[in-house]
Design a protein around this motif. Structure first.
Motif, mmCIF file in Angstrom:
data_model
loop_
_atom_site.group_PDB
_atom_site.id
_atom_site.type_symbol
_atom_site.label_atom_id
_atom_site.label_comp_id
_atom_site.label_asym_id
_atom_site.label_seq_id
_atom_site.Cartn_x
_atom_site.Cartn_y
_atom_site.Cartn_z
ATOM 1 N N VAL A 194 0.836 -1.205 0.000
ATOM 2 C CA VAL A 194 0.000 0.000 0.000
ATOM 3 C C VAL A 194 0.868 1.252 0.000
ATOM 4 O O VAL A 194 0.635 2.196 -0.768
ATOM 5 C CB VAL A 194 -0.959 -0.003 1.205
ATOM 6 N N ASP A 195 1.882 1.263 0.840
ATOM 7 C CA ASP A 195 2.783 2.421 0.893
ATOM 8 C C ASP A 195 3.465 2.645 -0.457
ATOM 9 O O ASP A 195 3.605 3.783 -0.923
ATOM 10 C CB ASP A 195 3.836 2.227 1.982
ATOM 11 N N GLY A 196 3.892 1.551 -1.075
ATOM 12 C CA GLY A 196 4.551 1.655 -2.381
ATOM 13 C C GLY A 196 3.607 2.139 -3.466
ATOM 14 O O GLY A 196 3.985 2.940 -4.334
ATOM 15 N N PHE A 197 2.366 1.663 -3.410
ATOM 16 C CA PHE A 197 1.359 2.076 -4.389
ATOM 17 C C PHE A 197 1.089 3.573 -4.281
ATOM 18 O O PHE A 197 1.034 4.290 -5.287
ATOM 19 C CB PHE A 197 0.068 1.293 -4.162
ATOM 20 N N ILE A 198 0.941 4.046 -3.067
ATOM 21 C CA ILE A 198 0.667 5.473 -2.858
ATOM 22 C C ILE A 198 1.869 6.313 -3.298
ATOM 23 O O ILE A 198 1.716 7.336 -3.975
ATOM 24 C CB ILE A 198 0.326 5.745 -1.383
ATOM 25 N N ALA A 199 3.061 5.899 -2.927
ATOM 26 C CA ALA A 199 4.266 6.656 -3.285
ATOM 27 C C ALA A 199 4.453 6.741 -4.797
ATOM 28 O O ALA A 199 4.867 7.781 -5.332
ATOM 29 C CB ALA A 199 5.490 6.012 -2.638
ATOM 30 N N LYS A 200 4.127 5.663 -5.486
ATOM 31 C CA LYS A 200 4.305 5.621 -6.944
ATOM 32 C C LYS A 200 3.250 6.450 -7.666
ATOM 33 O O LYS A 200 3.569 7.170 -8.626
ATOM 34 C CB LYS A 200 4.246 4.172 -7.426
ATOM 35 N N ASN A 201 2.013 6.351 -7.219
ATOM 36 C CA ASN A 201 0.910 6.966 -7.956
ATOM 37 C C ASN A 201 0.506 8.352 -7.451
ATOM 38 O O ASN A 201 -0.117 9.119 -8.188
ATOM 39 C CB ASN A 201 -0.307 6.038 -7.923
ATOM 40 N N PRO A 203 2.765 10.784 -5.567
ATOM 41 C CA PRO A 203 3.987 11.237 -4.865
ATOM 42 C C PRO A 203 3.858 12.599 -4.197
ATOM 43 O O PRO A 203 4.570 12.876 -3.233
ATOM 44 C CB PRO A 203 5.036 11.273 -5.994
ATOM 45 N N ASP A 204 2.956 13.443 -4.694
ATOM 46 C CA ASP A 204 2.854 14.800 -4.162
ATOM 47 C C ASP A 204 1.827 14.962 -3.046
ATOM 48 O O ASP A 204 1.773 16.023 -2.411
ATOM 49 C CB ASP A 204 2.509 15.774 -5.299
ATOM 50 N N ASN A 205 1.007 13.956 -2.818
ATOM 51 C CA ASN A 205 0.003 14.046 -1.747
ATOM 52 C C ASN A 205 -0.224 12.690 -1.074
ATOM 53 O O ASN A 205 -1.338 12.210 -0.986
ATOM 54 C CB ASN A 205 -1.320 14.612 -2.281
ATOM 55 N N GLN A 206 0.889 12.101 -0.632
ATOM 56 C CA GLN A 206 0.834 10.766 -0.063
ATOM 57 C C GLN A 206 -0.005 10.709 1.216
ATOM 58 O O GLN A 206 -0.798 9.783 1.408
ATOM 59 C CB GLN A 206 2.251 10.252 0.211
ATOM 60 N N ALA A 207 0.170 11.683 2.085
ATOM 61 C CA ALA A 207 -0.564 11.671 3.358
ATOM 62 C C ALA A 207 -2.070 11.777 3.121
ATOM 63 O O ALA A 207 -2.866 11.092 3.765
ATOM 64 C CB ALA A 207 -0.078 12.816 4.247
ATOM 65 N N GLU A 208 -2.449 12.621 2.180
ATOM 66 C CA GLU A 208 -3.871 12.790 1.867
ATOM 67 C C GLU A 208 -4.468 11.507 1.303
ATOM 68 O O GLU A 208 -5.569 11.103 1.686
ATOM 69 C CB GLU A 208 -4.046 13.929 0.856
ATOM 70 N N MET A 209 -3.749 10.864 0.409
ATOM 71 C CA MET A 209 -4.260 9.622 -0.189
ATOM 72 C C MET A 209 -4.335 8.506 0.843
ATOM 73 O O MET A 209 -5.270 7.702 0.828
ATOM 74 C CB MET A 209 -3.368 9.200 -1.360
ATOM 75 N N PHE A 210 -3.354 8.462 1.734
ATOM 76 C CA PHE A 210 -3.401 7.451 2.794
ATOM 77 C C PHE A 210 -4.656 7.642 3.642
ATOM 78 O O PHE A 210 -5.354 6.670 3.973
ATOM 79 C CB PHE A 210 -2.160 7.542 3.678
ATOM 80 N N GLU A 211 -4.955 8.886 3.963
ATOM 81 C CA GLU A 211 -6.146 9.172 4.762
ATOM 82 C C GLU A 211 -7.418 8.823 3.993
ATOM 83 O O GLU A 211 -8.359 8.249 4.555
ATOM 84 C CB GLU A 211 -6.166 10.642 5.155
#
Length: 259
Positions: A194-201, A203-211
């Motif tokens: 999940v972390d890798g998916f968010i970082a790849k897709n 990269p500029d709003n990782q914290a927001e997408m995680f939330e």
């Protein structure tokens, strides 16, 4: 006496080098199991074994492509030469994002080979050993995508639906042989994938997408690998001896509370 003890039992865990598989491997070892980790990634597999051994557990690593039937059967035979196999957790799997239009045949074949054929290969290799012993436990890792529609998960949903129905079929065919077969269907779980998916897709709003991804679960967060591992532990223990042919969603309310 330890509740959910696996002392003296040998458990094979595919994809046991990272994520949910690693959590299952370390949890089983803490409860006394001799853990055999099958993983394609050598570094991850050996690191998990080292972690278990540092905690005074018993573990071994076998590099394995679960899609390769000959390789799977050879490893199972090697393990069985030293210890009776008691438990199989078919956890190895890969994901794909896309609907049917942007899923090409290569994507479909890749997911089929790991997520369906890999589970088939594991069960086909384990069942002859279980039949000789008149006992054995299988837990297959399915997904909530097995039973509900998930956007942009066409190929993944297809393969996890097959895992669900394979579980039912094997449970029915081998219940008289003392073999139990169940599956676990997680919702989104916080893993390195999940972390890798968010970082790849994103990269500029990782914290927001995680939330945002966390909030798709009604309970308000993603699952933890250890929570899936604890359910697997129960299903593989003698305390679950009356349970077979059942799918266990562990989803923070996703299936029942969405919609």
């Amino acid at each position: 006496m330890m509740v959910f003890s696996l002392k003296g039992k040998t458990a094979i865990i595919t994809g046991g080098g990272s994520g949910i598989g690693k959590a299952i491997a370390t949890t089983f070892a803490k409860h006394g199991a001799n853990v055999c980790i099958l993983d394609f990634n050598v570094e991850n597999g050996k690191a998990t074994v080292s972690e278990i051994e540092k905690d005074s557990g018993s573990a071994s690593f076998y590099q394995c492509d679960v899609a390769n039937q000959e390789q799977v059967e050879a490893i199972f035979s090697k393990i069985a030469n030293n210890n009776a196999i008691d438990i199989l957790v078919n956890n190895a799997g890969i994901a794909h994002v896309g609907n049917i239009e942007n899923t090409n045949s290569e994507d479909l074949d890749r997911l089929y080979n790991v997520n369906i054929k890999g589970v088939y290969n594991g069960m086909k290799a384990a069942i002859p050993h279980f039949k000789k012993q008149k006992k054995g436990v299988i837990v297959n890792m399915a997904s909530i995508a097995s039973s509900v529609g998930i956007s942009d998960r066409f190929a993944y949903s297809m393969t996890k639906g097959a895992v669900l129905t394979m579980t039912y079929s094997v449970a029915k065919d081998y219940v008289a042989e003392g073999i139990r077969c169940n599956c676990i269907s997680p919702a989104r779980v916080h893993t390195p994938f999940v972390d890798g998916f968010i970082a790849k897709n994103y990269p500029d709003n990782q914290a927001e997408m995680f939330e945002n991804l966390s909030k798709t679960q009604p309970i308000g967060r993603m699952g933890k690998p250890e929570e899936i591992a604890n359910l697997a532990l129960y299903l593989c223990s003698d305390e679950a001896a009356f349970i077979t042919g059942t799918d266990f969603p562990i989803d923070g309310g996703f299936i029942k509370l969405n919609g």
